[in-house]
Design a protein around this motif. Structure first.
Motif, short mmCIF file in Angstrom:
data_model
loop_
_atom_site.label_atom_id
_atom_site.label_comp_id
_atom_site.label_asym_id
_atom_site.label_seq_id
_atom_site.Cartn_x
_atom_site.Cartn_y
_atom_site.Cartn_z
N LEU A 156 55.03 66.79 -11.28
CA LEU A 156 55.47 67.84 -10.36
C LEU A 156 56.55 68.68 -11.04
N ARG A 157 56.12 69.81 -11.60
CA ARG A 157 57.06 70.76 -12.22
C ARG A 157 56.56 72.16 -11.93
N ARG A 158 57.41 73.13 -12.21
CA ARG A 158 57.08 74.52 -11.91
C ARG A 158 55.81 74.94 -12.64
N LEU A 159 55.07 75.84 -12.00
CA LEU A 159 53.80 76.29 -12.56
C LEU A 159 53.78 77.78 -12.82
N LEU A 160 54.36 78.57 -11.92
CA LEU A 160 54.28 80.03 -12.02
C LEU A 160 55.59 80.70 -12.40
N THR A 161 56.71 80.13 -11.99
CA THR A 161 58.00 80.73 -12.32
C THR A 161 58.54 80.14 -13.61
#
Length: 198
Positions: free
Chosen positions: A136-141
């Motif tokens: 679970l880590r950022r994908l788009l930002t």
């Protein structure tokens, strides 16, 4: 008739685990509690009467300004869209996070591996934590991004802006320099607009 058959099967299989069942515009939506979410998802996939093999979409919702602020209930919701290829059925599965300050719902990535990036996107944009997600880590930002831009209380201009600094020869981050302003559109009416005369 087909949607009624599906609704009857869902109620027979899940009983009181269904907190809400809605039928609107030819679509069926069920709502379950976070405690039952993964077990319901597993049954939806594996039960021979249901067989929702495919997760089509998963997204987050922020209800904080829903119904012009008259909505009273949990702020964050996760909506999963499912497809049964076996029975040619579609279903919407909803679960609300119990805590508005730290929205957490279980991950269904182990049930449908297609949920992986969808859950990461909902985490990135809404700040919804998917308990049990292994990456679970950022994908788009950006990695250093602060906040969650799809939350209703996130400022339209954001908090920081980035630009290339020629002197430092690198990209730098700085506080937003855009000043908010209200724009009132001008309405121009012409007698012969578009070549039509009245």
């Amino acid at each position: 008739m087909k949607i009624q058959t599906l609704q009857e099967r869902l109620q027979a299989v899940f009983g009181d685990k269904l907190k809400r069942v809605e039928q609107d515009l030819g679509e069926l939506t069920i709502t379950v509690s976070p405690a039952d979410y993964v077990a319901v998802a597993q049954t939806l996939r594996d039960d021979a009467q249901l067989r929702f093999e495919q997760l089509i979409d998963l997204c987050g919702l922020d209800y904080s300004s829903y119904a012009d602020g008259r909505y009273e209930g949990p702020r964050y919701c996760v909506v999963t869209h499912l497809l049964s290829l076996t029975h040619n059925w579609r279903l919407r599965l909803k679960v609300y996070a119990a805590d508005d300050d730290l929205p957490v719902v279980p991950s269904v990535n182990e049930v449908w591996n297609a949920a992986n990036w969808f859950e990461r996107e909902a985490f990135d944009l809404f700040g919804i934590v998917f308990d049990g997600h292994l990456d679970l880590r950022r994908l788009l930002t950006d990695y250093g991004f602060i906040g969650h831009p799809f939350r209703k209380d996130f400022p339209v201009t954001g908090h920081v802006e980035m630009r290339y600094d020629a002197e430092q020869k690198r990209v730098i981050y700085q506080p937003v320099t855009i000043e908010p302003r209200e724009i009132t559109p001008r309405v121009i009416r012409e007698e012969n607009y578009g070549g039509l005369s009245h």
